[in-house]
Structure formats: C-alpha cells, structure tokens
Design a protein around this motif. Structure first.
Motif, PDB file in Angstrom:
ATOM      1  N   UNK A 109       0.716  -1.641   0.015  1.00 25.64           N
ATOM      2  CA  UNK A 109       0.020  -0.074   0.104  1.00 25.64           C
ATOM      3  C   UNK A 109       1.142   1.071   0.482  1.00 25.64           C
ATOM      4  N   UNK A 110       0.280   2.432  -0.641  1.00 32.42           N
ATOM      5  CA  UNK A 110       0.776   3.599  -1.069  1.00 32.42           C
ATOM      6  C   UNK A 110       0.205   4.749   0.150  1.00 32.42           C
ATOM      7  N   UNK A 111       0.094   5.519   0.103  1.00 30.59           N
ATOM      8  CA  UNK A 111      -0.678   7.101   0.693  1.00 30.59           C
ATOM      9  C   UNK A 111      -2.125   7.033  -0.205  1.00 30.59           C
ATOM     10  N   UNK A 112      -3.012   6.828   0.835  1.00 30.19           N
ATOM     11  CA  UNK A 112      -4.232   6.875  -0.155  1.00 30.19           C
ATOM     12  C   UNK A 112      -5.167   5.587  -0.233  1.00 30.19           C
ATOM     13  N   UNK A 113      -3.851   4.801   0.703  1.00 23.88           N
ATOM     14  CA  UNK A 113      -4.993   3.381   1.257  1.00 23.88           C
ATOM     15  C   UNK A 113      -5.697   3.478   1.537  1.00 23.88           C
ATOM     16  N   UNK A 114      -6.621   2.445   1.822  1.00 23.18           N
ATOM     17  CA  UNK A 114      -7.304   2.221   3.172  1.00 23.18           C
ATOM     18  C   UNK A 114      -7.876   0.767   3.948  1.00 23.18           C
ATOM     19  N   UNK A 115      -7.757   0.195   5.125  1.00 22.81           N
ATOM     20  CA  UNK A 115      -7.646  -1.063   5.089  1.00 22.81           C
ATOM     21  C   UNK A 115      -9.027  -0.872   6.308  1.00 22.81           C
ATOM     22  N   UNK A 116     -10.567  -1.897   5.920  1.00 17.90           N
ATOM     23  CA  UNK A 116     -11.676  -2.094   6.414  1.00 17.90           C
ATOM     24  C   UNK A 116     -11.983  -3.505   7.114  1.00 17.90           C
ATOM     25  N   UNK A 117     -12.344  -3.889   8.559  1.00 19.58           N
ATOM     26  CA  UNK A 117     -12.132  -4.800   8.788  1.00 19.58           C
ATOM     27  C   UNK A 117     -13.629  -4.995   9.058  1.00 19.58           C
ATOM     28  N   UNK A 118     -14.353  -6.194   9.294  1.00 17.79           N
ATOM     29  CA  UNK A 118     -15.339  -6.557   9.522  1.00 17.79           C
ATOM     30  C   UNK A 118     -15.505  -6.815  11.538  1.00 17.79           C
ATOM     31  N   UNK A 232     -18.326   2.189   1.458  1.00 22.17           N
ATOM     32  CA  UNK A 232     -17.563   3.645   1.699  1.00 22.17           C
ATOM     33  C   UNK A 232     -16.434   3.883   2.293  1.00 22.17           C
ATOM     34  N   UNK A 233     -16.603   2.982   3.712  1.00 23.12           N
ATOM     35  CA  UNK A 233     -14.869   3.696   4.523  1.00 23.12           C
ATOM     36  C   UNK A 233     -13.657   3.636   3.692  1.00 23.12           C
ATOM     37  N   UNK A 234     -13.801   2.291   3.188  1.00 25.48           N
ATOM     38  CA  UNK A 234     -12.851   2.134   2.080  1.00 25.48           C
ATOM     39  C   UNK A 234     -12.327   3.427   1.201  1.00 25.48           C
ATOM     40  N   UNK A 235     -13.616   3.890   0.838  1.00 24.38           N
ATOM     41  CA  UNK A 235     -13.347   4.973  -0.879  1.00 24.38           C
ATOM     42  C   UNK A 235     -12.738   6.910  -0.698  1.00 24.38           C
TER      43      UNK A 235
END
Length: 270
Positions: A109-118, A232-235
């Motif tokens: 990942x680079x800057x602007x990346x995103x992670x979401x977990x359930x 939404x959260x990872x966008x």
C-alpha cells in the motif's frame, strides 16, 4: 456511478465466498474495481484473481498475499468464524489471521490506501477490557497471539466476542500509526445480518437475544447493506475517516447509549 472512486482501483477482499464478503466483492466489481479474493472456499465471482487460503495457517496467508503482489489500494477483511467453531479457531481467523493478512498487504500500500475490517456489535464491550485486549495486541506475531489465547482461555471464552473486541481496539491503535504514512484503517460493527453464518448464531443464541439486538429497526440487515458501509469507509470519499468503529445496526448502539434499549435483554444467554 463512480462517486466512490473505485474504478480501476486494485483491491483485496478476504472472505469473498459468501455473506458480507461476497456482497463486498460483487459491489466492488460493479464499481469497476480490480478485485483479488481470498477465502477458504472458491468463489463463483469473476475476480481478477482468487487464492484459496486458511486464515488458521500463517504460511498460507503469506503465500496467498505474495501471489497478489503489486500495488493494493484497499483491503477488506470480511472473513470470520461464528462462536459455534472451536474458540481457538475463532481467534485465529477473526483476529490473528485478519491481522496477518493486513500486515502482509500493508507493504503493498501507498499513501491514500485504506483498510476496513468487519467486527460486530457482539464486541461492544471492548471499552471495559482495553488493558486485557492490549496484552493480546502486544503479543507480536501470529504465533505469539495464538499462544496468548491458549494461555488465557478463560478470558477468550467462546472466542467470538473477544475476537471482535480485539479487532476494534487493534483498529484504533493502528489508525494512529498508519495515518502517518497516509493509510487509513476502520472497522464496522454490524448488527444481526442474514448471511449463511446466521444459522450458527441462531444455534448458539436464544431467539429473544437476537430479537433484542435487532431493535429499533426490528429486522436483520442484508449483506449488501453491510457491504455498502465497507465500500464507503475504504473509498476516497471517506478520506478523513480514520480509526472509526462504525455501527451498521439500524440504531441499536444509539438505543443502548440513550437508555432506550435495555442491555439486560441481551443477557438471556448468561
């Protein structure tokens, strides 16, 4: 259609075979993303790649993520086991395996990346056990985390609630560290959702407790409703949202916080 900005973005979905993970992968495909899937069972979706992996096996996780390679813009941790599985397996998949997948994807990942977990509303007791949960989080590495769980079986209990609490606290901890590199991390806290896993919850939980957890909306969510929150959260649209435990529960947590839902209605299993 491109409001969320997924067109051409390279994403990984863990747990893409069914339920929330399948809905998430499918919606990402509809949004034009390049989707790479991980799961114990093969998916019927036409993904850019699929790697069969058991999150109870750290070497398998490493190999699967290694095959994906390249740049990854977003990671969706949707894999999980219910409380009807052996407690240690639940902790391996829901916490240790989820963390291992994340740690292996992060270098891609680079800057602007995103992670979401359930996570789950079943982990809503996290704030009362932060010191204990921090002990688990500080156990560095997959094997150390499993060893901690083995040594603290009375704390882990059935595994489900504690694993979901651990995901919430770990998310909060990592959010402050990762944002320094421009990477966000969040999690969701779903209410009861009509997925294939629901039959296991029905087996292990009294109907009155499940009904109480559906207040005030008084219905179960669909996998697509949960997936929409994850997307939404990872966008890029959510670029200032970081370290959040996002309740996707039809107002249940709000009802608990304001005294409109009696928490004792959830204690019927005790």
């Amino acid at each position: 259609m491109d409001f969320l900005g997924y067109k051409g973005r390279r994403v990984v979905v863990s747990g893409c075979f069914s339920g929330m993970g399948e809905a998430t992968a499918r919606q990402l495909l509809e949004q034009g993303a390049e989707v790479h899937g991980l799961d114990y069972k093969p998916t019927a979706l036409k993904l850019a790649s699929f790697n069969q992996v058991d999150l109870r096996d750290p070497a398998a996780i490493d190999a699967a993520v290694g095959k994906i390679g390249g740049k990854v813009d977003a990671l969706f941790n949707c894999a999980g086991l219910p409380q009807t599985a052996p407690a240690l397996d639940v902790m391996k998949v829901n916490y240790a395996g989820t963390r291992r997948v994340t740690e292996r994807v992060l270098p891609l990942m680079q800057a602007g990346g995103a992670i979401v977990s359930v996570s789950s509303n079943g982990g809503m007791g996290w704030s009362r056990r932060i010191p204990t949960i921090m002990q688990l989080i500080q156990a560095d590495g997959y094997e150390a985390a499993v060893k901690w769980c083995e040594d603290n079986a009375e704390t882990v209990r059935e595994g489900y609630a504690f694993s979901k609490e651990a995901i919430i606290v770990w998310t909060m901890l990592m959010s402050n560290r990762l944002i320094k590199n421009g990477i966000r991390i969040n999690c969701t806290m779903p209410g009861p959702t009509q997925t294939p896993m629901m039959s296991h919850f029905e087996q292990a939980t009294k109907a009155s407790v499940l009904e109480a957890a559906m207040q005030p909306i008084n219905r179960r969510s669909t996998p697509d409703e949960q997936a929409a929150a994850l997307l939404f959260l990872n966008s890029p649209v959510a670029s200032y949202v970081n370290g959040v435990s996002f309740a996707v529960d039809g107002g249940f947590m709000a009802g608990i916080a304001t005294g409109q839902i009696d928490p004792r209605s959830l204690m019927a299993n005790a």
